[in-house]
Scaffold this motif. Sequence first.
Motif, PDB file in Angstrom:
ATOM      1  N   MET A  21      13.504 -68.208  24.253  1.00  0.00           N
ATOM      2  CA  MET A  21      13.581 -68.841  22.929  1.00  0.00           C
ATOM      3  C   MET A  21      13.711 -67.724  21.896  1.00  0.00           C
ATOM      4  O   MET A  21      12.719 -67.222  21.386  1.00  0.00           O
ATOM      5  CB  MET A  21      12.302 -69.646  22.666  1.00  0.00           C
ATOM      6  CG  MET A  21      11.909 -70.593  23.801  1.00  0.00           C
ATOM      7  SD  MET A  21      10.499 -71.631  23.376  1.00  0.00           S
ATOM      8  CE  MET A  21       9.153 -70.474  23.429  1.00  0.00           C
ATOM      9  N   ASP A  22      14.944 -67.349  21.573  1.00  0.00           N
ATOM     10  CA  ASP A  22      15.136 -66.183  20.701  1.00  0.00           C
ATOM     11  C   ASP A  22      15.853 -66.571  19.415  1.00  0.00           C
ATOM     12  O   ASP A  22      16.677 -67.494  19.406  1.00  0.00           O
ATOM     13  CB  ASP A  22      15.932 -65.113  21.471  1.00  0.00           C
ATOM     14  CG  ASP A  22      15.772 -63.733  20.851  1.00  0.00           C
ATOM     15  OD1 ASP A  22      14.912 -63.557  19.960  1.00  0.00           O
ATOM     16  OD2 ASP A  22      16.525 -62.826  21.259  1.00  0.00           O
ATOM     17  N   GLY A  23      15.553 -65.845  18.346  1.00  0.00           N
ATOM     18  CA  GLY A  23      16.270 -66.023  17.083  1.00  0.00           C
ATOM     19  C   GLY A  23      15.481 -66.736  15.998  1.00  0.00           C
ATOM     20  O   GLY A  23      16.047 -67.084  14.951  1.00  0.00           O
ATOM     21  N   ASN A  24      14.193 -66.908  16.210  1.00  0.00           N
ATOM     22  CA  ASN A  24      13.373 -67.573  15.180  1.00  0.00           C
ATOM     23  C   ASN A  24      13.395 -66.797  13.861  1.00  0.00           C
ATOM     24  O   ASN A  24      13.522 -67.385  12.784  1.00  0.00           O
ATOM     25  CB  ASN A  24      11.916 -67.680  15.645  1.00  0.00           C
ATOM     26  CG  ASN A  24      11.741 -68.628  16.804  1.00  0.00           C
ATOM     27  OD1 ASN A  24      12.691 -69.297  17.204  1.00  0.00           O
ATOM     28  ND2 ASN A  24      10.536 -68.695  17.352  1.00  0.00           N
ATOM     29  N   GLY A  25      13.254 -65.481  13.972  1.00  0.00           N
ATOM     30  CA  GLY A  25      13.203 -64.646  12.777  1.00  0.00           C
ATOM     31  C   GLY A  25      14.506 -64.704  12.001  1.00  0.00           C
ATOM     32  O   GLY A  25      14.522 -64.871  10.770  1.00  0.00           O
ATOM     33  N   ARG A  26      15.617 -64.589  12.723  1.00  0.00           N
ATOM     34  CA  ARG A  26      16.927 -64.604  12.057  1.00  0.00           C
ATOM     35  C   ARG A  26      17.230 -65.971  11.454  1.00  0.00           C
ATOM     36  O   ARG A  26      17.842 -66.087  10.400  1.00  0.00           O
ATOM     37  CB  ARG A  26      18.019 -64.175  13.036  1.00  0.00           C
ATOM     38  CG  ARG A  26      18.102 -62.665  13.203  1.00  0.00           C
ATOM     39  CD  ARG A  26      18.870 -62.272  14.439  1.00  0.00           C
ATOM     40  NE  ARG A  26      18.081 -62.491  15.646  1.00  0.00           N
ATOM     41  CZ  ARG A  26      18.583 -62.455  16.877  1.00  0.00           C
ATOM     42  NH1 ARG A  26      19.871 -62.262  17.055  1.00  0.00           N
ATOM     43  NH2 ARG A  26      17.789 -62.631  17.907  1.00  0.00           N
ATOM     44  N   ARG A  35       9.578 -65.000   8.461  1.00  0.00           N
ATOM     45  CA  ARG A  35       9.822 -65.163   9.898  1.00  0.00           C
ATOM     46  C   ARG A  35       8.970 -66.277  10.505  1.00  0.00           C
ATOM     47  O   ARG A  35       9.415 -67.005  11.401  1.00  0.00           O
ATOM     48  CB  ARG A  35       9.523 -63.844  10.633  1.00  0.00           C
ATOM     49  CG  ARG A  35      10.482 -62.723  10.319  1.00  0.00           C
ATOM     50  CD  ARG A  35      10.065 -61.440  11.036  1.00  0.00           C
ATOM     51  NE  ARG A  35       9.961 -61.627  12.467  1.00  0.00           N
ATOM     52  CZ  ARG A  35      10.997 -61.574  13.316  1.00  0.00           C
ATOM     53  NH1 ARG A  35      12.198 -61.306  12.869  1.00  0.00           N
ATOM     54  NH2 ARG A  35      10.817 -61.772  14.593  1.00  0.00           N
ATOM     55  N   HIS A  39       9.235 -69.504  13.487  1.00  0.00           N
ATOM     56  CA  HIS A  39       8.381 -69.808  14.643  1.00  0.00           C
ATOM     57  C   HIS A  39       7.895 -71.265  14.579  1.00  0.00           C
ATOM     58  O   HIS A  39       7.815 -71.945  15.591  1.00  0.00           O
ATOM     59  CB  HIS A  39       7.182 -68.859  14.690  1.00  0.00           C
ATOM     60  CG  HIS A  39       7.559 -67.416  14.892  1.00  0.00           C
ATOM     61  ND1 HIS A  39       8.523 -67.027  15.799  1.00  0.00           N
ATOM     62  CD2 HIS A  39       7.109 -66.271  14.311  1.00  0.00           C
ATOM     63  CE1 HIS A  39       8.648 -65.697  15.754  1.00  0.00           C
ATOM     64  NE2 HIS A  39       7.811 -65.223  14.867  1.00  0.00           N
ATOM     65  N   ALA A  65       7.391 -67.402  25.574  1.00  0.00           N
ATOM     66  CA  ALA A  65       6.779 -67.562  24.249  1.00  0.00           C
ATOM     67  C   ALA A  65       6.326 -66.237  23.655  1.00  0.00           C
ATOM     68  O   ALA A  65       6.339 -66.060  22.431  1.00  0.00           O
ATOM     69  CB  ALA A  65       5.591 -68.522  24.331  1.00  0.00           C
ATOM     70  N   ASN A  70       6.006 -57.808  22.920  1.00  0.00           N
ATOM     71  CA  ASN A  70       5.882 -58.384  21.577  1.00  0.00           C
ATOM     72  C   ASN A  70       4.623 -57.932  20.822  1.00  0.00           C
ATOM     73  O   ASN A  70       4.517 -58.131  19.607  1.00  0.00           O
ATOM     74  CB  ASN A  70       5.938 -59.918  21.617  1.00  0.00           C
ATOM     75  CG  ASN A  70       7.328 -60.468  21.890  1.00  0.00           C
ATOM     76  OD1 ASN A  70       7.502 -61.515  22.518  1.00  0.00           O
ATOM     77  ND2 ASN A  70       8.365 -59.781  21.411  1.00  0.00           N
ATOM     78  N   ARG A  73       5.028 -55.886  17.570  1.00  0.00           N
ATOM     79  CA  ARG A  73       5.426 -56.458  16.279  1.00  0.00           C
ATOM     80  C   ARG A  73       4.304 -56.260  15.255  1.00  0.00           C
ATOM     81  O   ARG A  73       3.177 -55.963  15.634  1.00  0.00           O
ATOM     82  CB  ARG A  73       5.718 -57.955  16.454  1.00  0.00           C
ATOM     83  CG  ARG A  73       6.926 -58.163  17.321  1.00  0.00           C
ATOM     84  CD  ARG A  73       7.311 -59.614  17.389  1.00  0.00           C
ATOM     85  NE  ARG A  73       8.537 -59.737  18.149  1.00  0.00           N
ATOM     86  CZ  ARG A  73       9.399 -60.730  18.039  1.00  0.00           C
ATOM     87  NH1 ARG A  73       9.157 -61.722  17.213  1.00  0.00           N
ATOM     88  NH2 ARG A  73      10.486 -60.760  18.756  1.00  0.00           N
ATOM     89  N   GLU A  77       2.313 -60.898  12.244  1.00  0.00           N
ATOM     90  CA  GLU A  77       3.154 -61.827  13.001  1.00  0.00           C
ATOM     91  C   GLU A  77       2.489 -62.168  14.340  1.00  0.00           C
ATOM     92  O   GLU A  77       2.467 -63.334  14.759  1.00  0.00           O
ATOM     93  CB  GLU A  77       4.554 -61.241  13.233  1.00  0.00           C
ATOM     94  CG  GLU A  77       5.452 -62.197  14.015  1.00  0.00           C
ATOM     95  CD  GLU A  77       6.924 -61.798  14.049  1.00  0.00           C
ATOM     96  OE1 GLU A  77       7.331 -60.935  13.238  1.00  0.00           O
ATOM     97  OE2 GLU A  77       7.659 -62.359  14.876  1.00  0.00           O
ATOM     98  N   LEU A  81       1.303 -65.869  15.568  1.00  0.00           N
ATOM     99  CA  LEU A  81       1.762 -66.502  16.816  1.00  0.00           C
ATOM    100  C   LEU A  81       0.573 -66.961  17.659  1.00  0.00           C
ATOM    101  O   LEU A  81       0.575 -68.071  18.197  1.00  0.00           O
ATOM    102  CB  LEU A  81       2.644 -65.536  17.603  1.00  0.00           C
ATOM    103  CG  LEU A  81       4.063 -65.349  17.041  1.00  0.00           C
ATOM    104  CD1 LEU A  81       4.770 -64.172  17.690  1.00  0.00           C
ATOM    105  CD2 LEU A  81       4.890 -66.629  17.223  1.00  0.00           C
TER     106      LEU A  81
HETATM  107  C1  IPE Z   1      11.720 -65.462  19.334  1.00  0.00           C
HETATM  108  O1  IPE Z   1      12.290 -65.248  18.100  1.00  0.00           O
HETATM  109  C2  IPE Z   1      10.236 -65.730  19.275  1.00  0.00           C
HETATM  110  C3  IPE Z   1       9.394 -64.680  19.869  1.00  0.00           C
HETATM  111  C4  IPE Z   1       9.827 -63.580  20.444  1.00  0.00           C
HETATM  112  C5  IPE Z   1       7.962 -64.883  19.771  1.00  0.00           C
HETATM  113  P1  IPE Z   1      12.236 -63.826  17.428  1.00  0.00           P
HETATM  114  O2  IPE Z   1      10.949 -63.709  16.673  1.00  0.00           O
HETATM  115  O3  IPE Z   1      12.482 -62.759  18.428  1.00  0.00           O
HETATM  116  O4  IPE Z   1      13.438 -63.896  16.391  1.00  0.00           O
HETATM  117  P2  IPE Z   1      14.500 -62.770  16.104  1.00  0.00           P
HETATM  118  O5  IPE Z   1      15.079 -62.345  17.419  1.00  0.00           O
HETATM  119  O6  IPE Z   1      13.780 -61.643  15.428  1.00  0.00           O
HETATM  120  O7  IPE Z   1      15.497 -63.427  15.221  1.00  0.00           O
END
Ligand code: IPE
Length: 248
Positions: A21-26, A35, A39, A65, A70, A73, A77, A81
């Motif tokens: 599940m990638d790309g939540n931040g973007r 960000r 999530h 998840a 991670n 980070r 954040e 989470l």
């Molecule tokens: C995925 O989205 C969620 C986790 C890794 C917890 P990201 O947080 O990696 O979102 P991007 O990749 O920075 O956009």
Amino acid sequence: MKTLPVDIDRDRLPQHVAFIMDGNGRWAKQRGLPRIAGHRQGARILKDLVRCCKDWGIPTLTVYAFSTENWQRPLKEVEFLMRLFERLLRKELAEMHQEGVRLQFLGDLSELPSTLQTEMTQACDITAQNQGVTFNVAVNYGSRLEITRACQALAQQVKQGILNPEDIDESTISQQLYAPNGPDPDLLIRTSGEQRLSNYLLWQLAYTELYFTDRFWPDFDRSAFHEALLAYQQRDRRFGKVATALSA
Ligand code: IPE
Ligand code: IPE
Ligand code: MG
């Protein structure tokens, strides 16, 4: 999209789908949001996806998840989470249980906040006998760590004289992984355009079909899943053999 779309062949559905599940931040950044908003929306999407698997007859899903990487980070954040996982478990458990979901967690849970560990253990215990969808959540998960620990466990057994090195086969190793009894994923879906595995299920994905989409996770709705399943059903899974009628 409540029921399985008519162009999907029910007899050739993947029995286990893994998701990165990638790309939540973007997704959030695109909207000028923090960000964490990504999530939050990602969690909503996940909730419907579990239900979708049940509606469409896909028995097992495994989602990534939180990785062992991670922790690097920003603390804010990471803390968000961890709180989100705990809040979701509290809020959604009763409904998931009612719908027959069997929850399991993959990863080194001992490093998670103790209140979260308690919620996780309870959730697994309560739902252990459920016969609906098996929902695996990888938290503080790293595939190399998983395999390393399996090696350590087997080495211990050899040391104790209860296992012969020559008796170690693929299933002996599989048995030492976090979720030893499920089938390997048939399909892996990674969102957000990245085409890498990021230390996810390296052993289990040996013969899995890989599917990458540019959509960000918070946009991965049922129609995106439908598209992925259509692509999957176009694949000819040869497993090293010669082509089947599908591609001939
Ligand atoms: C995925 O989205 C969620 C986790 C890794 C917890 P990201 O947080 O990696 O979102 P991007 O990749 O920075 O956009
Ligand atoms: C993989 O996503 C981990 C999860 C989805 C939980 P990341 O965003 O952490 O992966 P990289 O950093 O792009 O490889
Ligand atoms: Mg990411």
